[in-house]
Scaffold this active site. Structure first.
Site, PDB file in Angstrom:
ATOM      1  N   MET A  50      56.189 -12.760  67.337  1.00 19.16           N
ATOM      2  CA  MET A  50      56.533 -13.641  68.350  1.00 19.16           C
ATOM      3  C   MET A  50      55.219 -14.083  68.477  1.00 19.16           C
ATOM      4  O   MET A  50      54.757 -15.697  69.176  1.00 19.16           O
ATOM      5  CB  MET A  50      57.150 -13.394  69.410  1.00 19.16           C
ATOM      6  CG  MET A  50      58.066 -13.187  69.284  1.00 19.16           C
ATOM      7  SD  MET A  50      59.350 -13.408  70.918  1.00 19.16           S
ATOM      8  CE  MET A  50      59.693 -15.286  71.020  1.00 19.16           C
ATOM      9  N   GLU A  51      53.946 -13.789  68.036  1.00 15.94           N
ATOM     10  CA  GLU A  51      52.215 -14.231  68.330  1.00 15.94           C
ATOM     11  C   GLU A  51      51.582 -14.221  67.291  1.00 15.94           C
ATOM     12  O   GLU A  51      50.727 -14.878  66.883  1.00 15.94           O
ATOM     13  CB  GLU A  51      51.687 -13.589  69.896  1.00 15.94           C
ATOM     14  CG  GLU A  51      52.131 -13.420  70.686  1.00 15.94           C
ATOM     15  CD  GLU A  51      53.322 -12.512  71.158  1.00 15.94           C
ATOM     16  OE1 GLU A  51      54.185 -12.861  72.235  1.00 15.94           O
ATOM     17  OE2 GLU A  51      53.901 -11.567  70.197  1.00 15.94           O
ATOM     18  N   ARG A  56      44.595  -9.061  68.822  1.00 15.43           N
ATOM     19  CA  ARG A  56      45.901  -8.395  69.507  1.00 15.43           C
ATOM     20  C   ARG A  56      46.859  -7.485  69.690  1.00 15.43           C
ATOM     21  O   ARG A  56      46.719  -7.240  67.974  1.00 15.43           O
ATOM     22  CB  ARG A  56      47.175 -10.154  68.971  1.00 15.43           C
ATOM     23  CG  ARG A  56      48.815  -9.345  70.089  1.00 15.43           C
ATOM     24  CD  ARG A  56      49.441 -10.400  70.092  1.00 15.43           C
ATOM     25  NE  ARG A  56      51.064  -9.971  69.998  1.00 15.43           N
ATOM     26  CZ  ARG A  56      50.842  -9.191  70.889  1.00 15.43           C
ATOM     27  NH1 ARG A  56      50.191  -9.786  72.228  1.00 15.43           N
ATOM     28  NH2 ARG A  56      52.561  -9.526  71.408  1.00 15.43           N
ATOM     29  N   SER A  98      58.181  -1.212  67.842  1.00 10.22           N
ATOM     30  CA  SER A  98      59.050  -0.904  69.363  1.00 10.22           C
ATOM     31  C   SER A  98      60.302  -0.318  68.450  1.00 10.22           C
ATOM     32  O   SER A  98      61.232   0.197  69.805  1.00 10.22           O
ATOM     33  CB  SER A  98      58.739  -1.706  69.923  1.00 10.22           C
ATOM     34  OG  SER A  98      59.525  -2.760  69.754  1.00 10.22           O
ATOM     35  N   ASP A  99      60.768  -1.095  67.782  1.00 12.07           N
ATOM     36  CA  ASP A  99      62.244  -1.199  67.629  1.00 12.07           C
ATOM     37  C   ASP A  99      62.331  -1.485  65.709  1.00 12.07           C
ATOM     38  O   ASP A  99      61.599  -2.006  65.559  1.00 12.07           O
ATOM     39  CB  ASP A  99      62.545  -2.310  68.419  1.00 12.07           C
ATOM     40  CG  ASP A  99      62.084  -3.474  68.227  1.00 12.07           C
ATOM     41  OD1 ASP A  99      63.022  -3.766  66.733  1.00 12.07           O
ATOM     42  OD2 ASP A  99      61.427  -3.940  69.253  1.00 12.07           O
ATOM     43  N   GLY A 101      50.629  -8.379  75.322  1.00 10.13           N
ATOM     44  CA  GLY A 101      51.196  -9.469  76.013  1.00 10.13           C
ATOM     45  C   GLY A 101      51.821  -9.245  77.299  1.00 10.13           C
ATOM     46  O   GLY A 101      51.468 -10.319  77.985  1.00 10.13           O
TER      47      GLY A 101
END
Length: 234
Positions: free
Chosen positions: A181-182, A88, A204-205, A21
Site C-alpha cells: 500500500m506504499e 521503506r 507476510s502472507d 509503517g
C-alpha cells in the site's frame, strides 16, 4: 523547526532514513541495529529515532499505512530535514507462486490504482521506480550473503479490503510479485522531491497460502530486509 507532523529539530534526522509503517517496528529497528539511538519525534504516536550503524548516521521513522500517510512524512523529511535517501522496510502480500512467507522482495517498479500522479503530466501514465543505485546495492549484498531477494514489480493499492477479486491474479500473470500500500507513493514522492528511494518488503502472507504471519511476527520479523537496506545505504 518541527513540522505539523514531525517534532524533530533541524539536524535531528540523518540523510538516510529507514521507513517502516508500524511505529513499534521503528522502535525495534532502532534498538536492534543502531548504536545509541535517540528518540527525535513522537507526534501522533509516529516514532522516529536517530543513531549510527557501523559509524554512519542513520534514522528510522514510521509512516503509518497507505500512500497519503507515507507521502506526508516523506515530503516533510525531504523538504524540512534535508533527507537524501529513504528506504521503506515493510510487509508485502505475495502474488507470485514461487515466493514464500518470510522472503524479501525488492520492488523494481510499482503499479498502482492510486491517482497520486494521474495529473502530473496530462495524458501520461507515470512510471513508479526506485533509485537504481539503492536497488543494485541491496541485491548485491543479498547475493553476497546468501539471502534470497526477489526483484520485480509490486502492485500498490489504496484498498486493503478489495472488492474486485480479479485484479490480483491478472497482475500475477503479468509478472507482479506482490501487493502493498506504499511503494508507488514513495517512488512518486521521491521523483517529485528529488531524493533516492527503494522499497524492500518481507512477505507476510500469500493469497491462497498457509503460514501467514501473525500481528506480532509482522512487527518483529525484519532482520533480513533491514540488513539489506542498511547495506544499500553504504
Amino acid at each position: 523547526m518541527p513540522t505539523p507532523h514531525i517534532g524533530a529539530e533541524k539536524g535531528d534526522f540523518a540523510a538516510d532514513v529507514l521507513m517502516p509503517g508500524d511505529p513499534r517496528r521503528a522502535k525495534r529497528i532502532a534498538e536492534a541495529f543502531f548504536d545509541e539511538p535517540r528518540l527525535v519525534t513522537e507526534v501522533r504516536g509516529i516514532l522516529g529515532y536517530t543513531g549510527t550503524f557501523e559509524g554512519r548516521p542513520v534514522s528510522v521513522l514510521a509512516s503509518g499505512m497507505g500512500i497519503p500517510s507515507l507521502a506526508i512524512y516523506a515530503t516533510e523529511l525531504a523538504r524540512h530535514y534535508e533527507v537524501k535517501r529513504i528506504i521503506r522496510v515493510g510487509t508485502i502480500g505475495a502474488l507470485a507462486r514461487h515466493i514464500d512467507v518470510g522472503d524479501v522482495i525488492a520492488a523494481s517498479s510499482a503499479h498502482t490504482n492510486s491517482a497520486l500522479t494521474a495529473n502530473w503530466v496530462p495524458g501520461v501514465s507515470m512510471s513508479h521506480a526506485p533509485s537504481f543505485g539503492l536497488l543494485r546495492r541491496a541485491v548485491e549484498y543479498g547475493e553476497s550473503t546468501g539471502r534470497t531477494v526477489h526483484v520485480g514489480p509490486l502492485y500498490t493499492t489504496d484498498e486493503f479490503y478489495k472488492t474486485d477479486r480479479s485484479i490480483a491474479p491478472a497482475l500475477a500473470e503479468y509478472g507482479t510479485l506482490g501487493v502493498d500500500m506504499e511503494a508507488a507513493g514513495l517512488y512518486a514522492v521521491a521523483q517529485k522531491e528529488g531524493f533516492e528511494s527503494l522499497m524492500l518488503g518481507t512477505v507476510s502472507d500469500k493469497k491462497k497460502g498457509s503460514g501467514d504471519m501473525t500481528a506480532e511476527e509482522r512487527e518483529t520479523t525484519f532482520t533480513d530486509m533491514v540488513s539489506l537496506a542498511l547495506a544499500a545505504f553504504a
